[in-house]
Structure formats: C-alpha cells, structure tokens
Design a protein around this motif. Sequence first.
Motif, PDB file in Angstrom:
ATOM      1  N   MET A 219       0.863  -1.313  -0.055  1.00  0.00           N
ATOM      2  CA  MET A 219       0.007  -0.070  -0.079  1.00  0.00           C
ATOM      3  C   MET A 219       0.812   1.317   0.032  1.00  0.00           C
ATOM      4  O   MET A 219       1.790   1.349   0.710  1.00  0.00           O
ATOM      5  CB  MET A 219      -1.103   0.187   1.205  1.00  0.00           C
ATOM      6  CG  MET A 219      -1.722   1.341   1.363  1.00  0.00           C
ATOM      7  SD  MET A 219      -3.172   1.143   2.300  1.00  0.00           S
ATOM      8  CE  MET A 219      -2.484   0.857   3.914  1.00  0.00           C
ATOM      9  N   ILE A 220       0.672   2.138  -0.916  1.00  0.00           N
ATOM     10  CA  ILE A 220       1.121   3.268  -1.020  1.00  0.00           C
ATOM     11  C   ILE A 220       0.852   4.383   0.147  1.00  0.00           C
ATOM     12  O   ILE A 220      -0.348   4.595   0.405  1.00  0.00           O
ATOM     13  CB  ILE A 220       0.990   4.228  -2.348  1.00  0.00           C
ATOM     14  CG1 ILE A 220       1.416   3.181  -3.275  1.00  0.00           C
ATOM     15  CG2 ILE A 220       1.467   5.518  -2.290  1.00  0.00           C
ATOM     16  CD1 ILE A 220       0.945   3.794  -4.799  1.00  0.00           C
ATOM     17  N   ARG A 221       1.803   4.743   0.978  1.00  0.00           N
ATOM     18  CA  ARG A 221       1.608   5.895   1.814  1.00  0.00           C
ATOM     19  C   ARG A 221       1.734   7.239   1.287  1.00  0.00           C
ATOM     20  O   ARG A 221       3.025   7.700   0.800  1.00  0.00           O
ATOM     21  CB  ARG A 221       2.391   5.587   2.950  1.00  0.00           C
ATOM     22  CG  ARG A 221       2.147   6.553   4.200  1.00  0.00           C
ATOM     23  CD  ARG A 221       2.697   5.992   5.584  1.00  0.00           C
ATOM     24  NE  ARG A 221       2.707   6.839   6.684  1.00  0.00           N
ATOM     25  CZ  ARG A 221       3.454   7.112   7.850  1.00  0.00           C
ATOM     26  NH1 ARG A 221       3.971   5.766   7.861  1.00  0.00           N
ATOM     27  NH2 ARG A 221       3.302   8.045   8.743  1.00  0.00           N
ATOM     28  N   THR A 222       0.587   8.194   1.409  1.00  0.00           N
ATOM     29  CA  THR A 222       0.901   9.488   0.718  1.00  0.00           C
ATOM     30  C   THR A 222       1.165  10.434   1.724  1.00  0.00           C
ATOM     31  O   THR A 222       0.580  10.578   2.805  1.00  0.00           O
ATOM     32  CB  THR A 222      -0.240   9.811  -0.001  1.00  0.00           C
ATOM     33  OG1 THR A 222      -0.672   8.755  -0.909  1.00  0.00           O
ATOM     34  CG2 THR A 222      -0.369  11.266  -0.632  1.00  0.00           C
ATOM     35  N   PHE A 223       2.222  11.548   1.351  1.00  0.00           N
ATOM     36  CA  PHE A 223       2.603  12.553   2.272  1.00  0.00           C
ATOM     37  C   PHE A 223       2.518  13.952   1.689  1.00  0.00           C
ATOM     38  O   PHE A 223       2.726  14.048   0.436  1.00  0.00           O
ATOM     39  CB  PHE A 223       4.122  12.314   2.495  1.00  0.00           C
ATOM     40  CG  PHE A 223       4.457  11.073   3.546  1.00  0.00           C
ATOM     41  CD1 PHE A 223       4.445  11.228   4.775  1.00  0.00           C
ATOM     42  CD2 PHE A 223       4.745   9.884   2.671  1.00  0.00           C
ATOM     43  CE1 PHE A 223       4.701  10.106   5.398  1.00  0.00           C
ATOM     44  CE2 PHE A 223       5.107   8.848   3.402  1.00  0.00           C
ATOM     45  CZ  PHE A 223       5.099   8.966   4.623  1.00  0.00           C
ATOM     46  N   THR A 224       1.617  14.749   2.141  1.00  0.00           N
ATOM     47  CA  THR A 224       1.564  15.966   1.707  1.00  0.00           C
ATOM     48  C   THR A 224       2.076  17.244   2.104  1.00  0.00           C
ATOM     49  O   THR A 224       1.808  18.240   1.811  1.00  0.00           O
ATOM     50  CB  THR A 224      -0.188  16.273   1.990  1.00  0.00           C
ATOM     51  OG1 THR A 224      -0.679  16.319   3.453  1.00  0.00           O
ATOM     52  CG2 THR A 224      -1.010  15.061   1.197  1.00  0.00           C
ATOM     53  N   GLY A 225       2.861  17.047   3.203  1.00  0.00           N
ATOM     54  CA  GLY A 225       3.787  17.969   3.562  1.00  0.00           C
ATOM     55  C   GLY A 225       5.021  17.673   4.375  1.00  0.00           C
ATOM     56  O   GLY A 225       5.221  16.306   4.903  1.00  0.00           O
ATOM     57  N   LEU A 226       6.017  18.505   4.519  1.00  0.00           N
ATOM     58  CA  LEU A 226       7.250  17.988   5.237  1.00  0.00           C
ATOM     59  C   LEU A 226       6.642  17.593   6.513  1.00  0.00           C
ATOM     60  O   LEU A 226       7.728  16.827   7.258  1.00  0.00           O
ATOM     61  CB  LEU A 226       8.500  19.055   5.344  1.00  0.00           C
ATOM     62  CG  LEU A 226       8.926  19.579   3.953  1.00  0.00           C
ATOM     63  CD1 LEU A 226       9.636  20.784   4.112  1.00  0.00           C
ATOM     64  CD2 LEU A 226       9.616  18.274   3.625  1.00  0.00           C
ATOM     65  N   ASP A 227       5.883  18.430   7.362  1.00  0.00           N
ATOM     66  CA  ASP A 227       5.585  17.874   8.749  1.00  0.00           C
ATOM     67  C   ASP A 227       5.160  16.376   8.677  1.00  0.00           C
ATOM     68  O   ASP A 227       5.555  15.697   9.882  1.00  0.00           O
ATOM     69  CB  ASP A 227       4.584  18.491   9.341  1.00  0.00           C
ATOM     70  CG  ASP A 227       4.928  20.210   9.693  1.00  0.00           C
ATOM     71  OD1 ASP A 227       6.382  20.354   9.819  1.00  0.00           O
ATOM     72  OD2 ASP A 227       4.227  21.150   9.576  1.00  0.00           O
ATOM     73  N   GLU A 228       4.643  15.966   7.665  1.00  0.00           N
ATOM     74  CA  GLU A 228       4.155  14.675   7.841  1.00  0.00           C
ATOM     75  C   GLU A 228       5.439  13.383   7.531  1.00  0.00           C
ATOM     76  O   GLU A 228       5.495  12.409   8.078  1.00  0.00           O
ATOM     77  CB  GLU A 228       2.952  14.149   6.650  1.00  0.00           C
ATOM     78  CG  GLU A 228       1.764  14.982   6.787  1.00  0.00           C
ATOM     79  CD  GLU A 228       0.619  14.622   5.734  1.00  0.00           C
ATOM     80  OE1 GLU A 228       1.002  13.862   4.802  1.00  0.00           O
ATOM     81  OE2 GLU A 228      -0.241  15.256   5.760  1.00  0.00           O
ATOM     82  N   VAL A 229       6.256  14.132   6.747  1.00  0.00           N
ATOM     83  CA  VAL A 229       7.431  13.105   6.595  1.00  0.00           C
ATOM     84  C   VAL A 229       8.372  13.300   7.730  1.00  0.00           C
ATOM     85  O   VAL A 229       8.871  12.057   8.136  1.00  0.00           O
ATOM     86  CB  VAL A 229       8.260  14.052   5.352  1.00  0.00           C
ATOM     87  CG1 VAL A 229       9.624  13.321   5.332  1.00  0.00           C
ATOM     88  CG2 VAL A 229       7.576  13.854   4.111  1.00  0.00           C
ATOM     89  N   ARG A 230       8.396  14.158   8.377  1.00  0.00           N
ATOM     90  CA  ARG A 230       9.136  14.487   9.749  1.00  0.00           C
ATOM     91  C   ARG A 230       8.445  13.382  10.758  1.00  0.00           C
ATOM     92  O   ARG A 230       9.201  12.792  11.259  1.00  0.00           O
ATOM     93  CB  ARG A 230       9.189  15.719  10.481  1.00  0.00           C
ATOM     94  CG  ARG A 230      10.352  16.631   9.676  1.00  0.00           C
ATOM     95  CD  ARG A 230      10.471  18.014  10.433  1.00  0.00           C
ATOM     96  NE  ARG A 230      11.136  18.813   9.875  1.00  0.00           N
ATOM     97  CZ  ARG A 230      10.880  19.761   8.856  1.00  0.00           C
ATOM     98  NH1 ARG A 230       9.386  19.823   8.609  1.00  0.00           N
ATOM     99  NH2 ARG A 230      11.908  20.343   8.391  1.00  0.00           N
ATOM    100  N   ALA A 231       7.323  13.486  10.725  1.00  0.00           N
ATOM    101  CA  ALA A 231       6.431  12.589  11.716  1.00  0.00           C
ATOM    102  C   ALA A 231       6.711  11.137  11.470  1.00  0.00           C
ATOM    103  O   ALA A 231       6.437  10.216  12.349  1.00  0.00           O
ATOM    104  CB  ALA A 231       4.898  12.810  11.530  1.00  0.00           C
ATOM    105  N   ALA A 232       7.091  10.816  10.038  1.00  0.00           N
ATOM    106  CA  ALA A 232       7.191   9.399   9.727  1.00  0.00           C
ATOM    107  C   ALA A 232       8.708   8.981   9.782  1.00  0.00           C
ATOM    108  O   ALA A 232       9.033   7.699   9.499  1.00  0.00           O
ATOM    109  CB  ALA A 232       6.554   9.410   8.269  1.00  0.00           C
TER     110      ALA A 232
END
Length: 150
Positions: free
Chosen positions: A1-14
């Motif tokens: 399953m593809i995980r979608t990120f819509t901003g840098l904050d979401e990437v940081r949280a991951a």
Amino acid sequence: MIRTFTGLDEVRAALGDQLGPSDPLTVDQARIDAFAEATGDHQWIHVDTTRAADGPFGRTIAHGYLTLSLLPQFGAQLFALEFGTARVNYGVDKVRFPAPVPVDSALSCTATFTDLRDTPAGAILTTRYVVQAADAAKPACVADTLVLLT
C-alpha cells in the motif's frame, strides 16, 4: 500500500517508520541482458548462462547497479510525496550489496525515512531502501538515497 505525504511535517512525523514491503519483482535473464546492453557491462557472471552455471553461484546474477536502479520502481509502490514543486535526485550516501541476486529471484523492498534536513535549496530527505530476495539470509541491496524537495 502506498503511503501518501502532503507536507514536510508528515514526512518528519514518519522518520523511522518502515514502509512496505513492496510487491515482489522477479529479475529474469531478459532484464539482466537489457541492463548489460544499456550499460555496456557484459561480464560473464551476468550474461553468459553456460559459463555462470559453473561459476560461484551456479547461475547468472544480476548486476548490483541493476538492483540499485530498481529503487525508483519500488519507491513508487511504497510512498508518494504530493507537495512542493520538484523532487531532485541529490545522490546516495551509502550503497552496499551484501548478497547476490541470482537470476529469477523475486525481490521486494522496504523504505525508511531516516533524515530530513533543511538547506537553502530545500529540504533533503534521506531514505534507506532495503532490497531483499525471497529466501535470502542477507539483503541484496541497502542504500541511503538523498532527494532534494523544493
């Protein structure tokens, strides 16, 4: 399953979360031969099935750089970065090929975001990819890639 990120904050949280594994991809002789043709690397261990049968692995093996070149395909199955204006390949910090990929191996991949740092040009995301052949004790490839996000 593809995980979608819509901003840098979401990437940081991951950061530190493992994504995947991807769907398996079989590396057949036709793919190995096409890579040899594209790169000019015709070493016998990759393309000469007769000679390789008597070699150290009992059959041909994929080029290490072929395995590395599959990372974009695997990454597209694992995550999408849907923000910013561009994503530019910035390089690779470290690449290792701990185990060979015998012809007809089924490979799968995981990805983990390990670092995100801001620079004047944009944010640089480091992603560790681990490519594993089915039933292999060691990974076929471990690579830390860098992508500039603008």
